[in-house]
Design an enzyme around this catalytic site. Structure first.
Site, PDB file in Angstrom:
ATOM      1  N   TYR A  64       0.852  -1.203   0.000  1.00  0.00           N
ATOM      2  CA  TYR A  64       0.000   0.000   0.000  1.00  0.00           C
ATOM      3  C   TYR A  64       0.877   1.238   0.000  1.00  0.00           C
ATOM      4  O   TYR A  64       1.472   1.590   1.010  1.00  0.00           O
ATOM      5  CB  TYR A  64      -0.944   0.008   1.208  1.00  0.00           C
ATOM      6  CG  TYR A  64      -1.922  -1.158   1.252  1.00  0.00           C
ATOM      7  CD1 TYR A  64      -2.198  -1.923   0.121  1.00  0.00           C
ATOM      8  CD2 TYR A  64      -2.565  -1.496   2.435  1.00  0.00           C
ATOM      9  CE1 TYR A  64      -3.085  -2.984   0.169  1.00  0.00           C
ATOM     10  CE2 TYR A  64      -3.463  -2.556   2.495  1.00  0.00           C
ATOM     11  CZ  TYR A  64      -3.708  -3.296   1.355  1.00  0.00           C
ATOM     12  OH  TYR A  64      -4.589  -4.353   1.408  1.00  0.00           O
ATOM     13  N   PHE A 213     -13.123  -5.227   0.926  1.00  0.00           N
ATOM     14  CA  PHE A 213     -14.187  -4.459   0.240  1.00  0.00           C
ATOM     15  C   PHE A 213     -15.553  -4.663   0.914  1.00  0.00           C
ATOM     16  O   PHE A 213     -16.561  -4.890   0.236  1.00  0.00           O
ATOM     17  CB  PHE A 213     -14.272  -4.828  -1.250  1.00  0.00           C
ATOM     18  CG  PHE A 213     -13.082  -4.413  -2.082  1.00  0.00           C
ATOM     19  CD1 PHE A 213     -12.167  -3.468  -1.639  1.00  0.00           C
ATOM     20  CD2 PHE A 213     -12.880  -4.958  -3.349  1.00  0.00           C
ATOM     21  CE1 PHE A 213     -11.070  -3.081  -2.413  1.00  0.00           C
ATOM     22  CE2 PHE A 213     -11.789  -4.580  -4.136  1.00  0.00           C
ATOM     23  CZ  PHE A 213     -10.886  -3.647  -3.665  1.00  0.00           C
ATOM     24  N   LEU A 215     -17.459  -2.584   2.095  1.00  0.00           N
ATOM     25  CA  LEU A 215     -18.381  -1.514   1.682  1.00  0.00           C
ATOM     26  C   LEU A 215     -18.382  -1.347   0.161  1.00  0.00           C
ATOM     27  O   LEU A 215     -18.888  -0.358  -0.351  1.00  0.00           O
ATOM     28  CB  LEU A 215     -17.971  -0.182   2.347  1.00  0.00           C
ATOM     29  CG  LEU A 215     -17.979  -0.201   3.876  1.00  0.00           C
ATOM     30  CD1 LEU A 215     -17.376   1.080   4.451  1.00  0.00           C
ATOM     31  CD2 LEU A 215     -19.409  -0.379   4.387  1.00  0.00           C
ATOM     32  N   GLY A 217     -15.494  -1.302  -1.649  1.00  0.00           N
ATOM     33  CA  GLY A 217     -14.146  -0.911  -2.068  1.00  0.00           C
ATOM     34  C   GLY A 217     -14.150   0.351  -2.907  1.00  0.00           C
ATOM     35  O   GLY A 217     -14.756   1.348  -2.508  1.00  0.00           O
ATOM     36  N   PHE A 218     -13.515   0.286  -4.081  1.00  0.00           N
ATOM     37  CA  PHE A 218     -13.394   1.489  -4.918  1.00  0.00           C
ATOM     38  C   PHE A 218     -14.742   1.880  -5.559  1.00  0.00           C
ATOM     39  O   PHE A 218     -14.888   2.993  -6.043  1.00  0.00           O
ATOM     40  CB  PHE A 218     -12.335   1.261  -6.019  1.00  0.00           C
ATOM     41  CG  PHE A 218     -10.950   1.076  -5.457  1.00  0.00           C
ATOM     42  CD1 PHE A 218     -10.246   2.145  -4.926  1.00  0.00           C
ATOM     43  CD2 PHE A 218     -10.351  -0.175  -5.449  1.00  0.00           C
ATOM     44  CE1 PHE A 218      -8.974   1.972  -4.396  1.00  0.00           C
ATOM     45  CE2 PHE A 218      -9.080  -0.363  -4.927  1.00  0.00           C
ATOM     46  CZ  PHE A 218      -8.391   0.718  -4.395  1.00  0.00           C
ATOM     47  N   PRO A 220     -18.353   2.054  -4.214  1.00  0.00           N
ATOM     48  CA  PRO A 220     -19.200   1.847  -3.031  1.00  0.00           C
ATOM     49  C   PRO A 220     -20.479   1.072  -3.374  1.00  0.00           C
ATOM     50  O   PRO A 220     -21.052   1.248  -4.442  1.00  0.00           O
ATOM     51  CB  PRO A 220     -19.523   3.269  -2.584  1.00  0.00           C
ATOM     52  CG  PRO A 220     -18.450   4.120  -3.177  1.00  0.00           C
ATOM     53  CD  PRO A 220     -17.977   3.441  -4.421  1.00  0.00           C
ATOM     54  N   LEU A 221     -20.882   0.222  -2.441  1.00  0.00           N
ATOM     55  CA  LEU A 221     -22.085  -0.594  -2.629  1.00  0.00           C
ATOM     56  C   LEU A 221     -23.271   0.282  -2.984  1.00  0.00           C
ATOM     57  O   LEU A 221     -23.537   1.289  -2.317  1.00  0.00           O
ATOM     58  CB  LEU A 221     -22.429  -1.294  -1.308  1.00  0.00           C
ATOM     59  CG  LEU A 221     -21.683  -2.567  -0.947  1.00  0.00           C
ATOM     60  CD1 LEU A 221     -22.056  -2.983   0.463  1.00  0.00           C
ATOM     61  CD2 LEU A 221     -22.000  -3.661  -1.960  1.00  0.00           C
TER      62      LEU A 221
HETATM   63  N1  LIG Z   1      -6.472  -8.925   0.525  1.00  0.00           N
HETATM   64  C1  LIG Z   1      -6.672  -8.106  -0.464  1.00  0.00           C
HETATM   65  O1  LIG Z   1      -6.361  -8.421  -1.613  1.00  0.00           O
HETATM   66  C2  LIG Z   1      -7.296  -6.770  -0.204  1.00  0.00           C
HETATM   67  C3  LIG Z   1      -7.809  -6.021  -1.276  1.00  0.00           C
HETATM   68  C4  LIG Z   1      -8.402  -4.813  -0.979  1.00  0.00           C
HETATM   69  C5  LIG Z   1      -8.500  -4.359   0.334  1.00  0.00           C
HETATM   70  N2  LIG Z   1      -7.980  -5.100   1.347  1.00  0.00           N
HETATM   71  C6  LIG Z   1      -8.120  -4.657   2.769  1.00  0.00           C
HETATM   72  O2  LIG Z   1      -9.488  -4.474   3.044  1.00  0.00           O
HETATM   73  C7  LIG Z   1      -9.699  -3.189   3.646  1.00  0.00           C
HETATM   74  C8  LIG Z   1     -11.071  -2.690   3.312  1.00  0.00           C
HETATM   75  O3  LIG Z   1     -11.198  -2.463   1.921  1.00  0.00           O
HETATM   76  P1  LIG Z   1     -11.302  -1.012   1.279  1.00  0.00           P
HETATM   77  O4  LIG Z   1     -10.897   0.013   2.255  1.00  0.00           O
HETATM   78  O5  LIG Z   1     -10.590  -1.042  -0.005  1.00  0.00           O
HETATM   79  O6  LIG Z   1     -12.821  -0.920   0.914  1.00  0.00           O
HETATM   80  P2  LIG Z   1     -14.165  -0.701   1.782  1.00  0.00           P
HETATM   81  O7  LIG Z   1     -13.885  -0.812   3.223  1.00  0.00           O
HETATM   82  O8  LIG Z   1     -15.178  -1.573   1.179  1.00  0.00           O
HETATM   83  O9  LIG Z   1     -14.565   0.777   1.385  1.00  0.00           O
HETATM   84  C9  LIG Z   1     -13.735   1.861   1.624  1.00  0.00           C
HETATM   85  C10 LIG Z   1     -14.369   3.049   0.923  1.00  0.00           C
HETATM   86  O10 LIG Z   1     -15.619   3.355   1.559  1.00  0.00           O
HETATM   87  C11 LIG Z   1     -15.622   4.718   1.935  1.00  0.00           C
HETATM   88  N3  LIG Z   1     -16.320   4.820   3.217  1.00  0.00           N
HETATM   89  C12 LIG Z   1     -15.990   4.242   4.388  1.00  0.00           C
HETATM   90  N4  LIG Z   1     -16.874   4.555   5.339  1.00  0.00           N
HETATM   91  C13 LIG Z   1     -17.804   5.343   4.762  1.00  0.00           C
HETATM   92  C14 LIG Z   1     -18.975   5.991   5.234  1.00  0.00           C
HETATM   93  N5  LIG Z   1     -19.372   5.880   6.509  1.00  0.00           N
HETATM   94  N6  LIG Z   1     -19.689   6.743   4.352  1.00  0.00           N
HETATM   95  C15 LIG Z   1     -19.293   6.851   3.072  1.00  0.00           C
HETATM   96  N7  LIG Z   1     -18.198   6.280   2.576  1.00  0.00           N
HETATM   97  C16 LIG Z   1     -17.455   5.513   3.403  1.00  0.00           C
HETATM   98  C17 LIG Z   1     -14.185   5.146   2.048  1.00  0.00           C
HETATM   99  O11 LIG Z   1     -14.051   6.503   1.724  1.00  0.00           O
HETATM  100  P3  LIG Z   1     -13.515   7.566   2.826  1.00  0.00           P
HETATM  101  O12 LIG Z   1     -12.039   7.363   2.892  1.00  0.00           O
HETATM  102  O13 LIG Z   1     -13.923   8.874   2.269  1.00  0.00           O
HETATM  103  O14 LIG Z   1     -14.221   7.230   4.102  1.00  0.00           O
HETATM  104  C18 LIG Z   1     -13.511   4.283   0.993  1.00  0.00           C
HETATM  105  O15 LIG Z   1     -13.553   4.902  -0.271  1.00  0.00           O
HETATM  106  C19 LIG Z   1      -8.557  -2.347   3.091  1.00  0.00           C
HETATM  107  O16 LIG Z   1      -8.317  -1.214   3.892  1.00  0.00           O
HETATM  108  C20 LIG Z   1      -7.409  -3.341   3.063  1.00  0.00           C
HETATM  109  O17 LIG Z   1      -6.796  -3.354   4.333  1.00  0.00           O
HETATM  110  C21 LIG Z   1      -7.399  -6.311   1.097  1.00  0.00           C
END
Ligand SMILES: NC(=O)c1ccc[n+]([C@@H]2O[C@H](COP(=O)([O-])OP(=O)(O)OC[C@H]3O[C@@H](n4cnc5c(N)ncnc54)[C@H](OP(=O)(O)O)[C@@H]3O)[C@@H](O)[C@H]2O)c1
Length: 288
Positions: A64, A213, A215, A217-218, A220-221
């Site tokens: 990251y 993901f 929520l 991920g890139f 949003p649901l």
């Molecule tokens: N193993 C793998 O291959 C892999 C792949 C991807 C991710 N991951 C891990 O999984 C974690 C979670 O995934 P993710 O962060 O990519 O996706 P996520 O948790 O599904 O969604 C994050 C997105 O949701 C937004 N968000 C969060 N809370 C919100 C709210 N209350 N209202 C509106 N928007 C909101 C965030 O924007 P804001 O910043 O504006 O809040 C961000 O753009 C990552 O941090 C990473 O550690 C692992």
């Protein structure tokens, strides 16, 4: 034993007690997880808020930024409280275009484990996930050589526990035949439910399932059913999505990502929402 007022209570990863409500640090790096954040101080503040709110499980990766997220975690939180468990992953690099090329040969894996130790400022990594597949998702193929390399590093005392990520059920089983795993980290959310059977099978074995993901991920649901249920409950759709995951199975651990302290607070409050059987039945229609 960790006691928590966070929604979902606690889970034990191997021998490490963690809050089921964790924090995913990926979104702290720059756009498309490349380079530094626009707001360095804001990123540090979110990490400190997560720990102050009682979260004891932070998910990260040396990929990251690359390096950026681990360095932010170290700057914000080192020396780490004993209760905090940082979970990292190895198996992918970054290229100039922001892609995630696989790096699962033994030398790359060893280098990545040592880089994680250095950037996080640790002597031992609590939990390392072997990231498989590619950006399109899990891909079939043997994991033996890569997983055995991590087992070797575990035997050297550099890693406490192992997991796999972006894995097929066959790869999970192949890894388990080599050495114990304590978690599987795959993509899963209300709209993305390929792993339903795997989650239930892991629950029976006492192994955690950590959806990435959660929520969307890139992207949003978005779902009219989700919006309808959320409106009825006077809650945000993101809150319903997180509460649904916590209620879906006791072995699910949350690592929602955010670069906003406001969203972090909203997500913790929202995940505590209690969904009725009727709500659950309606939400079930989204991903089936
Ligand atoms: N193993 C793998 O291959 C892999 C792949 C991807 C991710 N991951 C891990 O999984 C974690 C979670 O995934 P993710 O962060 O990519 O996706 P996520 O948790 O599904 O969604 C994050 C997105 O949701 C937004 N968000 C969060 N809370 C919100 C709210 N209350 N209202 C509106 N928007 C909101 C965030 O924007 P804001 O910043 O504006 O809040 C961000 O753009 C990552 O941090 C990473 O550690 C692992």
């Amino acid at each position: 034993m960790v006691s928590t007022s966070l929604p979902g209570g606690t889970w034990t990863l191997g021998d490490l007690p963690v809050t089921r409500f964790g924090y995913g640090a990926m979104q702290l790096a720059g756009p498309w997880v490349m380079g530094p954040p626009a707001d360095h101080g804001g990123a540090l503040a979110v990490l400190r808020a997560a720990v102050e709110l009682g979260i004891t499980h932070i998910d990260t990766s040396e990929a990251y930024g690359p390096h950026v997220t681990n360095q932010l975690i170290r700057e914000a939180l080192h020396p780490y409280p004993d209760s905090l468990h940082i979970v990292t992953k190895v198996g992918a690099n970054r290229d100039q275009q922001g892609g995630w090329p696989p790096a699962r040969d033994p030398e790359s894996l060893r280098r990545s484990v040592h880089e994680n130790l250095e950037t996080l400022g640790l002597d031992v990594l609590d939990l390392v996930n072997l990231r498989l597949g590619d950006a399109a998702g899990p891909q079939p193929g043997s994991v033996a050589e890569a997983f055995e390399t991590l087992v070797g590093l575990q035997q050297q005392g550099l890693i406490r526990h192992l997991g796999v990520s972006n894995a097929t059920p066959e790869q999970v089983a192949e890894a388990q035949a080599i050495a114990p795993i304590v978690c599987v980290q795959n993509m899963y959310n209300l709209a993305h439910r390929q792993d339903d059977e795997l989650i239930d099978a892991l629950a029976e074995q006492g192994i955690a399932y950590v959806p990435f993901f959660p929520l969307g991920g890139f992207s949003p649901l978005q779902s009219s059913v989700l919006s309808t249920v959320a409106a009825r409950l006077e809650a945000a759709p993101m809150s319903v999505a997180l509460a649904w995951l916590l209620q879906r199975s006791p072995n699910i651990l949350l690592i929602p990502g955010t670069s906003s302290a406001t969203h972090l607070h909203e997500n913790i409050a929202g995940a505590a929402l209690s969904l009725s059987d009727d709500d659950l039945a309606e939400l079930d229609k989204i991903g089936r």
